[in-house]
Design a protein around this motif. Structure first.
Motif, PDB file in Angstrom:
ATOM      1  N   THR A  26       0.637  -1.719   0.134  1.00 17.10           N
ATOM      2  CA  THR A  26       0.180  -0.430   0.052  1.00 17.10           C
ATOM      3  C   THR A  26       0.643   0.914   0.008  1.00 17.10           C
ATOM      4  O   THR A  26       0.284   2.438  -1.050  1.00 17.10           O
ATOM      5  CB  THR A  26      -0.891   0.344   0.957  1.00 17.10           C
ATOM      6  OG1 THR A  26      -0.348  -0.162   2.035  1.00 17.10           O
ATOM      7  CG2 THR A  26      -2.331  -1.713   0.854  1.00 17.10           C
ATOM      8  N   MET A  29       1.807   1.546  -3.400  1.00 17.41           N
ATOM      9  CA  MET A  29       0.741   2.344  -4.671  1.00 17.41           C
ATOM     10  C   MET A  29       0.803   4.121  -3.662  1.00 17.41           C
ATOM     11  O   MET A  29       0.690   4.537  -5.075  1.00 17.41           O
ATOM     12  CB  MET A  29      -0.384   1.359  -4.056  1.00 17.41           C
ATOM     13  CG  MET A  29      -0.196   0.163  -5.415  1.00 17.41           C
ATOM     14  SD  MET A  29      -2.305  -0.544  -5.180  1.00 17.41           S
ATOM     15  CE  MET A  29      -2.160  -0.874  -3.048  1.00 17.41           C
ATOM     16  N   ALA A  30       0.444   4.101  -2.720  1.00 22.84           N
ATOM     17  CA  ALA A  30       0.784   5.762  -2.200  1.00 22.84           C
ATOM     18  C   ALA A  30       1.618   6.731  -2.943  1.00 22.84           C
ATOM     19  O   ALA A  30       1.339   7.473  -3.565  1.00 22.84           O
ATOM     20  CB  ALA A  30       0.161   5.672  -1.225  1.00 22.84           C
ATOM     21  N   HIS A  67      -6.852  -2.545   5.327  1.00 22.46           N
ATOM     22  CA  HIS A  67      -7.309  -1.394   4.634  1.00 22.46           C
ATOM     23  C   HIS A  67      -6.590  -0.372   4.937  1.00 22.46           C
ATOM     24  O   HIS A  67      -5.724  -0.444   5.906  1.00 22.46           O
ATOM     25  CB  HIS A  67      -8.430  -1.124   5.145  1.00 22.46           C
ATOM     26  CG  HIS A  67      -9.825  -2.054   4.861  1.00 22.46           C
ATOM     27  ND1 HIS A  67     -10.520  -2.761   3.404  1.00 22.46           N
ATOM     28  CD2 HIS A  67      -9.801  -3.564   5.089  1.00 22.46           C
ATOM     29  CE1 HIS A  67     -10.969  -3.871   3.413  1.00 22.46           C
ATOM     30  NE2 HIS A  67     -10.566  -3.975   4.493  1.00 22.46           N
ATOM     31  N   SER A  69      -5.889   4.432   4.635  1.00 23.14           N
ATOM     32  CA  SER A  69      -7.253   4.947   3.757  1.00 23.14           C
ATOM     33  C   SER A  69      -5.896   6.947   3.741  1.00 23.14           C
ATOM     34  O   SER A  69      -4.863   6.889   4.246  1.00 23.14           O
ATOM     35  CB  SER A  69      -8.510   5.536   4.059  1.00 23.14           C
ATOM     36  OG  SER A  69      -8.187   6.819   4.913  1.00 23.14           O
ATOM     37  N   ILE A  84      -1.406   5.045 -10.168  1.00 22.41           N
ATOM     38  CA  ILE A  84      -0.663   3.490  -9.942  1.00 22.41           C
ATOM     39  C   ILE A  84      -1.766   2.526 -10.736  1.00 22.41           C
ATOM     40  O   ILE A  84      -1.187   1.803 -10.537  1.00 22.41           O
ATOM     41  CB  ILE A  84      -2.579   3.545  -8.488  1.00 22.41           C
ATOM     42  CG1 ILE A  84      -1.746   4.113  -7.075  1.00 22.41           C
ATOM     43  CG2 ILE A  84      -2.128   2.145  -7.880  1.00 22.41           C
ATOM     44  CD1 ILE A  84      -2.998   4.629  -5.986  1.00 22.41           C
ATOM     45  N   ILE A 121      -5.766  -6.449  -5.240  1.00 20.96           N
ATOM     46  CA  ILE A 121      -6.003  -4.705  -5.255  1.00 20.96           C
ATOM     47  C   ILE A 121      -7.133  -3.930  -5.509  1.00 20.96           C
ATOM     48  O   ILE A 121      -7.533  -4.344  -6.243  1.00 20.96           O
ATOM     49  CB  ILE A 121      -4.761  -4.367  -5.656  1.00 20.96           C
ATOM     50  CG1 ILE A 121      -3.131  -5.372  -5.333  1.00 20.96           C
ATOM     51  CG2 ILE A 121      -4.519  -2.830  -5.363  1.00 20.96           C
ATOM     52  CD1 ILE A 121      -2.236  -4.579  -5.956  1.00 20.96           C
ATOM     53  N   VAL A 123      -7.993   0.385  -4.649  1.00 20.01           N
ATOM     54  CA  VAL A 123      -7.634   1.515  -4.776  1.00 20.01           C
ATOM     55  C   VAL A 123      -8.932   2.260  -4.483  1.00 20.01           C
ATOM     56  O   VAL A 123      -9.309   2.189  -5.834  1.00 20.01           O
ATOM     57  CB  VAL A 123      -6.960   2.220  -5.312  1.00 20.01           C
ATOM     58  CG1 VAL A 123      -6.696   3.602  -5.037  1.00 20.01           C
ATOM     59  CG2 VAL A 123      -5.632   0.826  -4.622  1.00 20.01           C
ATOM     60  N   PHE A 134      -7.204   2.459  -0.116  1.00 18.85           N
ATOM     61  CA  PHE A 134      -6.091   1.226  -0.603  1.00 18.85           C
ATOM     62  C   PHE A 134      -6.011  -0.016   0.537  1.00 18.85           C
ATOM     63  O   PHE A 134      -6.429  -0.090   1.269  1.00 18.85           O
ATOM     64  CB  PHE A 134      -4.665   1.579  -0.288  1.00 18.85           C
ATOM     65  CG  PHE A 134      -4.231   3.076  -0.746  1.00 18.85           C
ATOM     66  CD1 PHE A 134      -3.578   2.903  -2.171  1.00 18.85           C
ATOM     67  CD2 PHE A 134      -5.059   4.034  -0.573  1.00 18.85           C
ATOM     68  CE1 PHE A 134      -3.334   4.121  -2.402  1.00 18.85           C
ATOM     69  CE2 PHE A 134      -4.412   5.152  -1.204  1.00 18.85           C
ATOM     70  CZ  PHE A 134      -3.689   5.477  -2.452  1.00 18.85           C
TER      71      PHE A 134
END
Length: 152
Positions: A26, A29-30, A67, A69, A84, A121, A123, A134
């Motif tokens: 995660t 991805m962020a 999870h 966010s 992403i 995944i 998002v 996420f």
């Protein structure tokens, strides 16, 4: 930095290792989207694996739904998921569902999986707000020997 290796099989992992891996994924991805995750929103949920008919084997098999966010202005959600999506595709993921808007309003959604990996995944926009969520969901995993099988 590249994502955690999506080809690395996850069939045998201690729960703590699985959670650490999901956190790294995660975070990757962020970073790809240029957003910051909100640490106090992390919610790992471990559960027993269930067979097709609801059967549960008492050998410690588990799944993880992880999870977290980020607070991102709603108008930036389409750009964030686009970035992403590009990063995940570069890493060999299959995008199974994708959108940036609904009725011409930002409402992002990205579902992806990796054929070799044992996770999915998600998002997405969190209910039309400035929250971008996420989620990592694993398939059934077997704990490594000596790891705890207690529910979290």
């Amino acid at each position: 930095m590249n994502s955690p290796d999506p080809n690395e099989p996850l069939p045998v992992m201690a729960r703590s290792d699985t959670q650490a891996w999901a956190q790294k994924m995660t975070e990757y991805m962020a970073r790809s989207a240029g957003v910051t995750l909100t640490a106090d929103t992390v919610k790992p949920f471990f559960s027993n694996c269930e067979g097709r008919n609801g059967e549960v084997v008492e050998d410690g098999r588990y799944t993880l739904a992880y999870h977290v966010s980020s607070t991102v202005p709603l108008a930036q959600h389409p750009d964030a998921v686009r970035k992403i999506k590009a990063a995940l595709e570069k890493d060999g993921f299959t995008i199974t569902s994708y959108r940036e808007t609904v009725n011409n309003q930002p409402d992002a959604l990205l579902y992806a999986k990796h054929e070799e990996g044992r996770y999915f995944i998600d998002v997405s926009t969190g209910g039309g707000t400035d929250r971008l969520t996420f989620t990592i969901n694993t398939r059934c995993l077997m704990p490594s020997s000596g790891s705890s099988t207690a529910q979290h």
